[in-house]
Write an enzyme that holds these catalytic residues in place. Structure first.
Site, PDB file in Angstrom:
ATOM      1  N   LYS A  38       0.837  -1.206   0.000  1.00 36.05           N
ATOM      2  CA  LYS A  38       0.000   0.000   0.000  1.00 36.05           C
ATOM      3  C   LYS A  38       0.868   1.251   0.000  1.00 36.05           C
ATOM      4  O   LYS A  38       0.639   2.185  -0.777  1.00 36.05           O
ATOM      5  CB  LYS A  38      -0.897   0.010   1.247  1.00 36.05           C
ATOM      6  CG  LYS A  38      -1.566   1.349   1.506  1.00 36.05           C
ATOM      7  CD  LYS A  38      -2.198   1.432   2.884  1.00 36.05           C
ATOM      8  CE  LYS A  38      -1.267   1.689   4.026  1.00 36.05           C
ATOM      9  NZ  LYS A  38      -1.232   3.022   4.607  1.00 36.05           N
ATOM     10  N   ASN A  39       1.877   1.283   0.866  1.00 39.64           N
ATOM     11  CA  ASN A  39       2.654   2.514   1.010  1.00 39.64           C
ATOM     12  C   ASN A  39       3.597   2.774  -0.156  1.00 39.64           C
ATOM     13  O   ASN A  39       4.160   3.869  -0.273  1.00 39.64           O
ATOM     14  CB  ASN A  39       3.420   2.509   2.337  1.00 39.64           C
ATOM     15  CG  ASN A  39       2.486   2.759   3.519  1.00 39.64           C
ATOM     16  OD1 ASN A  39       1.321   3.112   3.320  1.00 39.64           O
ATOM     17  ND2 ASN A  39       2.989   2.576   4.723  1.00 39.64           N
TER      18      ASN A  39
ATOM     19  N   CYS B  59      -3.558  12.927  13.146  1.00 37.69           N
ATOM     20  CA  CYS B  59      -4.303  11.673  13.185  1.00 37.69           C
ATOM     21  C   CYS B  59      -3.959  10.993  14.494  1.00 37.69           C
ATOM     22  O   CYS B  59      -3.228  11.546  15.309  1.00 37.69           O
ATOM     23  CB  CYS B  59      -3.982  10.799  11.990  1.00 37.69           C
ATOM     24  SG  CYS B  59      -2.323  10.154  12.030  1.00 37.69           S
TER      25      CYS B  59
ATOM     26  N   ARG C 124       1.750  15.149  12.852  1.00 36.47           N
ATOM     27  CA  ARG C 124       2.121  14.950  11.454  1.00 36.47           C
ATOM     28  C   ARG C 124       2.057  16.232  10.616  1.00 36.47           C
ATOM     29  O   ARG C 124       1.231  16.358   9.702  1.00 36.47           O
ATOM     30  CB  ARG C 124       1.282  13.831  10.842  1.00 36.47           C
ATOM     31  CG  ARG C 124       1.333  12.560  11.664  1.00 36.47           C
ATOM     32  CD  ARG C 124       0.597  11.416  11.047  1.00 36.47           C
ATOM     33  NE  ARG C 124       1.331  10.791   9.958  1.00 36.47           N
ATOM     34  CZ  ARG C 124       0.878   9.745   9.269  1.00 36.47           C
ATOM     35  NH1 ARG C 124      -0.299   9.251   9.542  1.00 36.47           N
ATOM     36  NH2 ARG C 124       1.594   9.219   8.306  1.00 36.47           N
TER      37      ARG C 124
ATOM     38  N   ASP D 116       5.935   1.100  11.624  1.00 32.91           N
ATOM     39  CA  ASP D 116       4.703   0.419  11.210  1.00 32.91           C
ATOM     40  C   ASP D 116       4.656  -1.036  11.677  1.00 32.91           C
ATOM     41  O   ASP D 116       3.667  -1.724  11.449  1.00 32.91           O
ATOM     42  CB  ASP D 116       4.548   0.472   9.679  1.00 32.91           C
ATOM     43  CG  ASP D 116       4.228   1.875   9.192  1.00 32.91           C
ATOM     44  OD1 ASP D 116       3.896   2.739  10.023  1.00 32.91           O
ATOM     45  OD2 ASP D 116       4.315   2.110   7.969  1.00 32.91           O
TER      46      ASP D 116
ATOM     47  N   ARG E  26      -8.068  -0.433   5.520  1.00 34.01           N
ATOM     48  CA  ARG E  26      -7.289   0.600   4.812  1.00 34.01           C
ATOM     49  C   ARG E  26      -5.985   0.010   4.273  1.00 34.01           C
ATOM     50  O   ARG E  26      -5.441   0.522   3.301  1.00 34.01           O
ATOM     51  CB  ARG E  26      -6.933   1.752   5.771  1.00 34.01           C
ATOM     52  CG  ARG E  26      -8.100   2.641   6.095  1.00 34.01           C
ATOM     53  CD  ARG E  26      -7.630   3.852   6.866  1.00 34.01           C
ATOM     54  NE  ARG E  26      -6.608   4.592   6.133  1.00 34.01           N
ATOM     55  CZ  ARG E  26      -5.980   5.662   6.570  1.00 34.01           C
ATOM     56  NH1 ARG E  26      -6.269   6.117   7.761  1.00 34.01           N
ATOM     57  NH2 ARG E  26      -5.079   6.272   5.844  1.00 34.01           N
TER      58      ARG E  26
END
Ligand code: EPZ
Length: 431
Positions: free
Chosen positions: A22-23, A126, A131, A317, A409
């Site tokens: 995803k990233n 978030c 951020r 992560d 997500r």
């Protein structure tokens, strides 16, 4: 709202095919804004953030065609997407989309470089931290952009184009490196990006940009040298494997016991995670297209201290997932989060399962317990959610994880992949 129910205590055995990252996919998709021609990406993961970004790119006038669906057993080669931004019809990235997904702010650099203007919503904070966007904005200003913040938007102008310059990022940022790298590809002259992030997802972006005709040197290092081009062209590219998904399922084998083979990936992407897992008593065998993670359920898990760092250090992560493992270790573990200031939101939920964790500023002291006991828990962000799934695999009785949309997500068919290895896990909807 969907929830996931897990009855823990079952060893896992089987094979999991890792999806595209995803990233990596998100910035690769944004790169389509740099050219009038078509950019085609294969091995695209089927996760919610990708759909959100497609919406945003279409809002700028991009034509998007998705081909192929992920199959139930994970045997497909992922989806492919063709993105054609022959004409940019809007340079505005609205709050409604960017607030859902911070990666939306990556359109700022490419739009500004190609169109000389962009109006992009500030993504806001978030669950894991504030951020800010200062590193992105400072670098674009150094390249000659005029930027003001008005009503929650970053409004940027560079009517005569961006100019290449020397940029030194004050701290390492994955997103700022990606944003400025893309902008520099269409700037006038040479840009030198120092203290650039070295995450593999950046190298994947460099590879796509090079295929599109960009001139970039220094891939994989903290200094990227970009010689701007007048235009870029279309290209085909396969999204790299998801290293965080790879590490997550390796930890699933460690926490539940058993043996899971991970395919369609590359063990070298998670060397820092493998090092910690091996110290914890997990066996890792590297294979041609991935790895096999195994632990005899009778072998105790050792406590290991973990510090998160930019790549090639241990990834933030993967911090919540390793904490879940340490909760059932036979020793203690100090887990220190160096990237985000508020990334321990999973701690109170792990405590609900019987974990023993004390947070002191940026560090969490985890004292391993003989067992965790299933309970209803709630997820606050993507990686926190998956750490609760992992803890649920080890916990006695039933764990119910609510707010599964966080998981959706970033993890493709998580419950199917784990169930195929023998986990007692189901998704229930509407609760
Ligand atoms: C990327 O976020 C990832 N997201 C994150 O993954 C990941 O946790 C993070 O990199 C770090 O590895 C995507 O790739 C889409 P940063 P990004 O800019 O780029 C500070 C997940 O779970 N900072 O490297 O937004 C920032 O506050 C997600 O998949 C500034 O101070 O992260 C943070 O403390 C979550 N000013 C640190 O730098 C800036 O202008 C690193 O953030 C930018 C960042």
């Amino acid at each position: 709202m969907d929830s996931i129910r897990i009855k823990g205590g079952k060893p896992l055995n089987g094979t999991i095919k890792i999806s595209g990252a995803k990233n990596a996919a998100l910035p690769l998709m944004v790169a389509c804004l740099l050219t009038e021609e078509t950019v085609t990406l294969s091995n695209l993961p089927h996760v919610a953030d990708i759909s959100t970004l497609i919406n945003l790119l279409c809002q700028h006038g991009t034509n998007a065609h998705l081909n192929g669906e992920s199959s139930k057993n994970g045997s497909s080669n992922g989806r492919a997407i063709s993105l054609t931004a022959s004409e940019i019809t809007s340079t505005e990235a609205p709050y409604e989309i960017v607030r859902k997904m911070r990666a939306g702010a990556l359109v700022l650099g490419p739009l500004l470089a190609r169109m000389g203007e962009a109006k992009v919503s500030l993504p806001g904070g978030c669950a894991i931290g504030t951020r800010p966007m200062n590193l992105h904005l400072d670098a674009l200003e150094a390249m000659g952009a005029k930027i003001e913040i008005d009503a929650g938007y970053m409004i940027a102008h560079a009517p005569n184009g961006l100019k290449g310059t020397d940029i030194r990022f004050d701290s390492v940022s994955v997103g700022a490196t990606q944003n400025i790298l893309m902008a520099a590809c269409l700037a006038n002259g040479v840009s030198v990006l120092d203290n650039a992030a070295r995450e593999p997802e950046i190298t994947d972006l460099v590879h796509l940009l090079q295929k599109m005709g960009a001139r970039i040197e220094g891939e994989g290092t903290e200094r990227l040298v970009v010689t701007g081009q007048k235009t870029l062209h279309g290209a085909n590219h396969a999204v790299m494997p998801d290293r965080i998904e790879t590490g997550t399922y390796a930890i699933a084998a460690a926490i539940a016991g058993g043996r899971i083979e991970l395919t369609n990936t590359n063990a070298d992407l998670i060397n820092s995670v493998i090092e910690i897992l091996e110290q914890s008593g997990t066996t890792i065998e590297r294979t041609e297209d991935g790895l096999i993670a195994s632990r005899d359920p009778n072998t105790p898990i050792e406590g290991v201290d973990v510090l998160t760092h930019p790549y090639p250090g241990y990834p933030t992560d993967m911090q919540a997932q390793i904490m879940a493992l340490m909760c059932v270790s036979q020793g203690s573990a100090m887990i220190t989060e160096n990237i985000f200031e508020n990334r321990f939101m999973h701690v109170p939920e792990l405590l609900r399962l019987g974990a023993n964790i004390n947070v002191h500023g940026r560090s969490a002291l985890v004292r391993g317990q003989a067992e965790l006991i299933g309970a209803p828990v709630m997820a606050t962000d993507l990686r926190a959610s998956v750490s609760l799934v992992l803890a649920g695999l080890a916990a006695k009785g039933e764990t119910v994880i609510n707010r599964v949309y966080h998981l959706d997500r970033g993890y493709e068919r998580l419950e199917e992949k784990l169930a195929a290895c023998g986990a007692d896990i189901i998704r229930t909807s509407g609760e």
